[in-house]
Design a protein around this motif. Structure first.
Motif, mmCIF file in Angstrom:
data_model
loop_
_atom_site.group_PDB
_atom_site.id
_atom_site.type_symbol
_atom_site.label_atom_id
_atom_site.label_comp_id
_atom_site.label_asym_id
_atom_site.label_seq_id
_atom_site.Cartn_x
_atom_site.Cartn_y
_atom_site.Cartn_z
ATOM 1 N N ASP A 78 5.679 -2.483 -0.834
ATOM 2 C CA ASP A 78 6.911 -3.230 -0.555
ATOM 3 C C ASP A 78 7.582 -2.709 0.726
ATOM 4 O O ASP A 78 7.883 -1.524 0.836
ATOM 5 C CB ASP A 78 7.867 -3.090 -1.753
ATOM 6 C CG ASP A 78 9.096 -3.970 -1.584
ATOM 7 O OD1 ASP A 78 8.952 -5.073 -1.015
ATOM 8 O OD2 ASP A 78 10.187 -3.551 -2.006
ATOM 9 N N GLY A 79 7.785 -3.597 1.673
ATOM 10 C CA GLY A 79 8.493 -3.242 2.907
ATOM 11 C C GLY A 79 7.639 -2.553 3.957
ATOM 12 O O GLY A 79 8.135 -2.211 5.025
ATOM 13 N N LEU A 80 6.357 -2.316 3.678
ATOM 14 C CA LEU A 80 5.490 -1.624 4.647
ATOM 15 C C LEU A 80 4.718 -2.621 5.496
ATOM 16 O O LEU A 80 4.349 -3.699 5.029
ATOM 17 C CB LEU A 80 4.485 -0.720 3.917
ATOM 18 C CG LEU A 80 5.056 0.403 3.056
ATOM 19 C CD1 LEU A 80 3.918 1.176 2.401
ATOM 20 C CD2 LEU A 80 5.922 1.340 3.902
ATOM 21 N N VAL A 81 4.483 -2.250 6.742
ATOM 22 C CA VAL A 81 3.644 -3.064 7.629
ATOM 23 C C VAL A 81 2.239 -2.460 7.603
ATOM 24 O O VAL A 81 2.036 -1.339 8.067
ATOM 25 C CB VAL A 81 4.203 -3.065 9.073
ATOM 26 C CG1 VAL A 81 3.299 -3.885 9.993
ATOM 27 C CG2 VAL A 81 5.623 -3.616 9.078
ATOM 28 N N LEU A 82 1.302 -3.178 7.028
ATOM 29 C CA LEU A 82 -0.070 -2.688 6.900
ATOM 30 C C LEU A 82 -1.034 -3.734 7.467
ATOM 31 O O LEU A 82 -1.486 -4.625 6.745
ATOM 32 C CB LEU A 82 -0.419 -2.426 5.422
ATOM 33 C CG LEU A 82 0.469 -1.427 4.664
ATOM 34 C CD1 LEU A 82 0.185 -1.477 3.168
ATOM 35 C CD2 LEU A 82 0.236 -0.010 5.196
ATOM 36 N N PRO A 83 -1.339 -3.656 8.766
ATOM 37 C CA PRO A 83 -2.274 -4.633 9.359
ATOM 38 C C PRO A 83 -3.568 -4.656 8.552
ATOM 39 O O PRO A 83 -4.196 -3.608 8.353
ATOM 40 C CB PRO A 83 -2.498 -4.106 10.775
ATOM 41 C CG PRO A 83 -1.317 -3.232 11.055
ATOM 42 C CD PRO A 83 -0.930 -2.634 9.729
ATOM 43 N N ARG A 84 -3.929 -5.832 8.050
ATOM 44 C CA ARG A 84 -5.041 -5.916 7.097
ATOM 45 C C ARG A 84 -6.378 -5.484 7.694
ATOM 46 O O ARG A 84 -7.248 -4.986 6.974
ATOM 47 C CB ARG A 84 -5.142 -7.337 6.522
ATOM 48 C CG ARG A 84 -3.889 -7.814 5.750
ATOM 49 C CD ARG A 84 -3.401 -6.783 4.747
ATOM 50 N NE ARG A 84 -2.442 -7.322 3.787
ATOM 51 C CZ ARG A 84 -1.221 -6.845 3.575
ATOM 52 N NH1 ARG A 84 -0.788 -5.793 4.264
ATOM 53 N NH2 ARG A 84 -0.422 -7.380 2.667
ATOM 54 N N ASP A 85 -6.564 -5.685 9.017
ATOM 55 C CA ASP A 85 -7.841 -5.295 9.622
ATOM 56 C C ASP A 85 -7.957 -3.773 9.775
ATOM 57 O O ASP A 85 -9.042 -3.259 10.016
ATOM 58 C CB ASP A 85 -8.030 -5.987 10.980
ATOM 59 C CG ASP A 85 -6.896 -5.677 11.957
ATOM 60 O OD1 ASP A 85 -5.757 -5.461 11.491
ATOM 61 O OD2 ASP A 85 -7.156 -5.647 13.174
ATOM 62 N N LYS A 86 -6.828 -3.064 9.617
ATOM 63 C CA LYS A 86 -6.874 -1.608 9.788
ATOM 64 C C LYS A 86 -6.562 -0.875 8.489
ATOM 65 O O LYS A 86 -6.242 0.311 8.489
ATOM 66 C CB LYS A 86 -5.890 -1.181 10.877
ATOM 67 C CG LYS A 86 -6.346 -1.631 12.258
ATOM 68 C CD LYS A 86 -5.339 -1.301 13.308
ATOM 69 C CE LYS A 86 -5.867 -1.736 14.681
ATOM 70 N NZ LYS A 86 -4.841 -1.630 15.715
ATOM 71 N N THR A 87 -6.596 -1.625 7.383
ATOM 72 C CA THR A 87 -6.235 -1.052 6.085
ATOM 73 C C THR A 87 -7.408 -1.171 5.117
ATOM 74 O O THR A 87 -8.008 -2.241 5.005
ATOM 75 C CB THR A 87 -5.013 -1.795 5.497
ATOM 76 O OG1 THR A 87 -3.943 -1.737 6.435
ATOM 77 C CG2 THR A 87 -4.575 -1.188 4.172
ATOM 78 N N ILE A 88 -7.706 -0.081 4.448
ATOM 79 C CA ILE A 88 -8.733 -0.155 3.397
ATOM 80 C C ILE A 88 -8.047 -0.119 2.040
ATOM 81 O O ILE A 88 -7.110 0.642 1.806
ATOM 82 C CB ILE A 88 -9.798 0.959 3.529
ATOM 83 C CG1 ILE A 88 -10.840 0.787 2.418
ATOM 84 C CG2 ILE A 88 -9.173 2.356 3.505
ATOM 85 C CD1 ILE A 88 -12.076 1.611 2.595
ATOM 86 N N PHE A 89 -8.522 -0.990 1.151
ATOM 87 C CA PHE A 89 -8.005 -1.104 -0.205
ATOM 88 C C PHE A 89 -9.062 -0.510 -1.138
ATOM 89 O O PHE A 89 -10.209 -0.950 -1.142
ATOM 90 C CB PHE A 89 -7.763 -2.591 -0.529
ATOM 91 C CG PHE A 89 -7.346 -2.848 -1.951
ATOM 92 C CD1 PHE A 89 -6.006 -2.787 -2.311
ATOM 93 C CD2 PHE A 89 -8.283 -3.175 -2.918
ATOM 94 C CE1 PHE A 89 -5.613 -3.042 -3.629
ATOM 95 C CE2 PHE A 89 -7.898 -3.423 -4.233
ATOM 96 C CZ PHE A 89 -6.558 -3.359 -4.581
ATOM 97 N N ILE A 90 -8.675 0.502 -1.901
ATOM 98 C CA ILE A 90 -9.644 1.159 -2.796
ATOM 99 C C ILE A 90 -9.151 1.070 -4.239
ATOM 100 O O ILE A 90 -8.032 1.479 -4.545
ATOM 101 C CB ILE A 90 -9.849 2.646 -2.419
ATOM 102 C CG1 ILE A 90 -10.295 2.761 -0.954
ATOM 103 C CG2 ILE A 90 -10.870 3.298 -3.354
ATOM 104 C CD1 ILE A 90 -10.485 4.204 -0.469
ATOM 105 N N LEU A 91 -9.990 0.526 -5.107
ATOM 106 C CA LEU A 91 -9.676 0.483 -6.543
ATOM 107 C C LEU A 91 -10.420 1.616 -7.244
ATOM 108 O O LEU A 91 -11.625 1.791 -7.057
ATOM 109 C CB LEU A 91 -10.095 -0.859 -7.157
ATOM 110 C CG LEU A 91 -9.974 -0.951 -8.692
ATOM 111 C CD1 LEU A 91 -8.515 -0.943 -9.141
ATOM 112 C CD2 LEU A 91 -10.672 -2.206 -9.222
#
Lengths: 199, 372
Positions: free
Chosen positions: B84-97
């Motif tokens: 919430d409220g963070l800027v996370l450019p999707r091409d530079k962000t990894i999502f790990i489950l």
């Protein structure tokens, strides 16, 4: 830069290494596992207690590490990094079938994909670091990046890595050994090489 | 020629934000407050769809928020809070489950459901937030700690700028019956490291952490970590603790931290006879047995694939608040070597915490979180 010293592939009734391809005339997947076990003269009775994922992992690691042994390293120096698509679903389904009557502890312990990695570590006495990833298909880019990162550590001298997947009678295994210097196959460890060898 | 590690520029990896969803609250702050007040999510459930016999467990009452499953719903809530409220450019962000069993509860009613597949479920959650680089870590009970370390390594090597790590576990007949079949569950609420400990209490939780190569408002970083395998037994820990000790030593070395600089230990502490004994021996081998230690299993239960992230978040808030959290359920030591288990909430300056975890398949993890 790191190097791929050897690989083993188990796919469509075949055991494949850089040196040879062994084809089995097996009636079914179970028969194939038995014939492969006999062919390798494994003499590892624990094999029969394992689930199919672990059996495939033990077979593939046996083929790989007979051709390119890691006995020159200390147990702590050899890492294992594996991946697959179905995690432990093959055994999950079998365990689920036991819940209504008598939940089977011997099946339940195999309902974690990384237990196959544990079996490989026990068989070969490997005590280095582990990771198990789940991806839709073998991902040479991710695997080469991650393995290169862990190989930057002084204490990691070699890594058994690859793809170990099974669901019902569909299986696909590709294990390879990564080292810091050239040996055996001596291919450069890269996403491109892995994609080519996996084909 | 192999490239020496020193030639590669490594970035510091900062903790930006975090979130926990558990029976104790719907944010990290709520969960931390509940823990410091000595509240536990573990309750006696006389009747439950999870078990024919009564169990002690920490259960979330939230229903599935369609189109998500229950598992995905709590994971989505945790991620939504954390980003919430963070800027996370999707091409530079990894999502790990991180999870051990994900949507396994669907195997009973709908065994062909695609999202029993961990990767399918991860993609479904990631897509909801627009994340395209997705990875799943499923490595038994070290999954959460390992997922944080994987994120740290990827960011340190500048492969990504940001990481969103979400770890979640919900309980099902599948999981509960399995631990019952192994006789691993405690008849009462679990008591880690205590002489009267009799096993595990299970728990449900989701937790998310955002990490970045750019420092935010918080002065916390994930300094490093280490991993190992026992190569001994698939469902029992090492008898010596030497392998966990090796992982701890690697964590200290990679973080450039000495044993005397560790202000407390957030142990795995499942409250099984063998786990706690093994961990205590490992701390002695690594010469870190003097550090104050707690297990948070008495508050959250064993949340399996979520545990490493839930417990790391509480540890981070403890660092920020300079508070030692007591180990719930502990009265007197039931392990064979000295351990310094925290019995009372205590204010003191805290800068570094060692978080450990071990799991089936013989895996061990140790990570170090540091306040700068």
């Amino acid at each position: 830069m790191n190097f791929i010293s050897g690989y083993s592939r188990i796919h469509q009734g075949r055991l494949i290494t850089p040196k040879e391809t062994t084809v089995f005339a097996a009636a079914d997947f179970h028969d194939f596992l038995e014939k492969a076990y006999d062919q390798l003269a494994l003499a590892y009775p624990k094999f029969y207690k394992m689930d199919p994922l672990s059996r495939l992992g033990v077979l593939a690691s046996e083929i790989l590490l007979r051709e390119t042994p890691v006995s020159n390293y200390l147990p702590d120096e050899v890492a294992v990094v594996l991946s697959n698509a179905e995690a432990s679903l093959d055994t999950d389904l079998r365990y689920q079938a036991t819940i209504a009557t008598a939940p089977s502890p011997s099946l339940f312990v195999y309902t974690l994909a990384n237990v196959s990695m544990g079996e490989i570590c026990i068989r070969h006495g490997l005590k280095g670091e582990n990771a198990f990833f789940v991806s839709p298909s073998f991902d040479p880019q991710w695997m080469s990046r991650y393995v290169d990162l862990i190989m930057m550590q002084d204490q990691v001298k070699a890594c058994v890595a690859g793809w170990l997947n099974v669901l019902s009678d569909r299986y696909d295994v590709f294990l390879y050994l990564v080292e810091k210097q050239k040996r055996g196959l001596s291919e450069i460890h890269s996403a491109e090489t892995l994609a080519r060898l996996y084909q | 020629m192999a490239q020496p590690a020193g030639c590669v520029a490594m970035s510091d990896v900062w903790i930006i934000s975090d979130s926990i969803i558990s029976p104790l609250g719907n944010s990290s702050v709520e969960n931390y407050d509940a823990v410091r007040k000595g509240q536990s999510g573990i309750k006696f459930h006389e009747t439950s769809t999870l078990s024919k016999t009564p169990i002690h467990a920490s259960l979330i009452t939230t229903e599935a928020n369609l189109p998500f499953t229950r598992f995905e719903s709590i994971a989505v809530d945790a991620v939504a809070n954390a980003i919430d409220g963070l800027v996370l450019p999707r091409d530079k962000t990894i999502f790990i489950l991180s999870t051990t069993k994900g949507n396994i509860e669907l195997i009973d009613s709908n065994p062909k459901h695609a999202r029993i597949g961990l990767n399918e479920s991860a993609k479904f959650i990631a897509t909801h937030f627009g994340f395209t680089h997705t990875q799943v870590v499923s490595n038994a009970c070290i999954s959460g700690s390992l997922a944080l370390l994987v994120a740290q390594r990827m960011l340190a090597a500048q492969q990504f700028d940001h990481a969103v790590v979400v770890a979640a576990e919900v309980l099902s007949k599948f999981i509960v019956s399995g631990f019952q079949s192994l006789h691993a569950l405690s008849p009462d609420a679990c008591r880690p490291f205590d002489h009267a400990r009799t096993g595990i209490s299970l728990g449900e939780a989701a937790a998310a952490v955002v990490l970045s190569t750019t420092k935010g408002k918080r002065n916390l970083r994930l300094a490093g970590g280490g991993l190992s395998n026992d190569a001994n037994h698939i469902s029992g820990p090492s008898r010596t603790g030497k392998e966990l000790s090796v992982a701890i030593d690697h964590a200290l070395n990679s973080s450039k931290v000495s044993t005397t600089e560790i202000d407390f230990i957030s142990a795995h502490g499942t409250a099984t006879i063998f786990n706690d004994e093994m961990e205590a021996k490992a701390f002695s081998h690594s010469n870190i047995q003097h550090a104050p230690l707690h297990s948070l299993k008495g508050y959250f239960g064993h949340t399996l694939g979520a545990a490493g992230v839930v417990e790391s978040i509480i540890a981070m808030h403890a660092l920020e608040q300079n508070e030692l959290i007591p180990s719930m359920g502990f009265e007197s030591s039931g392990v064979s070597v000295p351990v310094n288990v925290v019995k009372k909430l205590e204010r003191r300056t805290l800068n570094r915490v060692l978080k450990t975890a071990s799991g089936f398949g013989g895996c061990n993890a140790a990570i170090i979180l540091e306040k700068i």
